[in-house]
Design an enzyme around this catalytic site. Sequence first.
Site, PDB file in Angstrom:
ATOM      1  N   ILE A 138      43.553  49.423  41.365  1.00 46.45           N
ATOM      2  CA  ILE A 138      44.042  49.054  42.683  1.00 46.45           C
ATOM      3  C   ILE A 138      42.650  49.205  43.611  1.00 46.45           C
ATOM      4  O   ILE A 138      41.743  49.918  43.042  1.00 46.45           O
ATOM      5  CB  ILE A 138      45.081  49.858  43.306  1.00 46.45           C
ATOM      6  CG1 ILE A 138      44.711  51.258  43.204  1.00 46.45           C
ATOM      7  CG2 ILE A 138      46.302  49.380  42.599  1.00 46.45           C
ATOM      8  CD1 ILE A 138      45.819  52.060  43.860  1.00 46.45           C
ATOM      9  N   ASP A 139      42.661  48.360  44.534  1.00 50.96           N
ATOM     10  CA  ASP A 139      41.267  48.321  45.212  1.00 50.96           C
ATOM     11  C   ASP A 139      40.939  49.707  45.865  1.00 50.96           C
ATOM     12  O   ASP A 139      42.019  50.523  46.131  1.00 50.96           O
ATOM     13  CB  ASP A 139      41.568  47.247  46.519  1.00 50.96           C
ATOM     14  CG  ASP A 139      41.863  45.877  46.298  1.00 50.96           C
ATOM     15  OD1 ASP A 139      41.475  45.639  44.950  1.00 50.96           O
ATOM     16  OD2 ASP A 139      42.441  45.138  47.043  1.00 50.96           O
ATOM     17  N   ARG A 140      39.703  49.782  46.181  1.00 52.21           N
ATOM     18  CA  ARG A 140      39.210  51.218  46.865  1.00 52.21           C
ATOM     19  C   ARG A 140      39.847  51.615  48.026  1.00 52.21           C
ATOM     20  O   ARG A 140      40.602  52.824  47.934  1.00 52.21           O
ATOM     21  CB  ARG A 140      37.722  50.976  47.008  1.00 52.21           C
ATOM     22  CG  ARG A 140      37.087  52.182  47.669  1.00 52.21           C
ATOM     23  CD  ARG A 140      35.892  52.298  48.065  1.00 52.21           C
ATOM     24  NE  ARG A 140      35.643  50.945  49.070  1.00 52.21           N
ATOM     25  CZ  ARG A 140      34.553  50.852  49.595  1.00 52.21           C
ATOM     26  NH1 ARG A 140      33.326  51.201  49.236  1.00 52.21           N
ATOM     27  NH2 ARG A 140      34.471  49.676  50.253  1.00 52.21           N
ATOM     28  N   ARG A 239      46.488  40.629  49.030  1.00 56.28           N
ATOM     29  CA  ARG A 239      45.573  40.427  50.178  1.00 56.28           C
ATOM     30  C   ARG A 239      45.376  38.833  50.279  1.00 56.28           C
ATOM     31  O   ARG A 239      45.344  38.343  51.514  1.00 56.28           O
ATOM     32  CB  ARG A 239      44.425  41.297  50.105  1.00 56.28           C
ATOM     33  CG  ARG A 239      44.603  42.730  50.303  1.00 56.28           C
ATOM     34  CD  ARG A 239      43.474  43.684  49.663  1.00 56.28           C
ATOM     35  NE  ARG A 239      42.380  43.450  50.397  1.00 56.28           N
ATOM     36  CZ  ARG A 239      40.742  43.972  50.144  1.00 56.28           C
ATOM     37  NH1 ARG A 239      40.803  44.379  48.914  1.00 56.28           N
ATOM     38  NH2 ARG A 239      40.048  43.667  51.026  1.00 56.28           N
TER      39      ARG A 239
END
Length: 305
Positions: A138-140, A239
């Site tokens: 998962i994104d930072r 996103r």
Amino acid sequence: MTPISLTAAGEDAGARLDAFLARSLPALTRSAAVRLIEAGAVLVDGRTAAKSCRLAGGEAVSVALPDPEPIEALPQDIPLDVVYEDGDVIVVNKPAGLVVHPAPGHPDGTLVNALLHHCGGSLSGVGGALRPGIVHRIDRDTSGLIIAAKNDAAHRALSAQLQDHTLARTYEAVVTGNLREDRGTVDAPIGRHHTDRKRMAVTDRGGKRAVTHWEVIERFPGLTYVRCRLETGRTHQIRVHMAHMGHPVYGDTVYGAKKPVPGLTGQCLHAAGLRFVHPRTGETVEVTCPLNEEFQVLLRKLRGG
């Protein structure tokens, strides 16, 4: 040194050489591109050129990239919020701002370093030396649930579930604007942006099928609180899909407004639920975790609390 050959396309006509390199090579920042040009490591049609050189389109650009310095993932005593753990798998509630695995620019201080310390070396090796145990990412700046495998058999089983969609992931987000419907599905392919290689985009040119199911949880003036279920798992999928609908995730400075939201670490996106078939027992495991504190504070403000 690693040589890379590029060809300037017609759409690159008028672009500066340093900007062209940073756009064409996602791992290269513009400042790094300037350093390579000034060191003579970049040739345009066989000749050195200035960083301000304007391309006409059609040029052959050769880049001699220095070999990357080796990065070794080492155990680090970083606190973990463990939601589920047994001898085969571990599920962690990752805070926003924590990078998942070591990479150039983030050699340590990552989730992998924390997992190595917590698990004492009992992580699968399928993902390689820098991504031990990591089944998905998962994104930072996205918080929430991420699963890691403690052995190779568990890793392969969980990876297969990612492919056949039996490993289900549910996210909650606040998006900008007011969605007209109460629920819907975005079925739009995602691939690299054709001019900005650091971003993803909905595209038919080299894109892979991506499906996101969404439903409205709560509505506020100018913002909507939604739940999203991933059918596929492309990079930045929620996103990109929300932005494609005209409703980017609140606080997303890559696909939405360029200014960060005060009080938010990145975008208002949280991996709230995870369901998988246990690789050893065959039983269904379902775990959830509460919204992070910043997300909860935002909702309280929106509700007038």
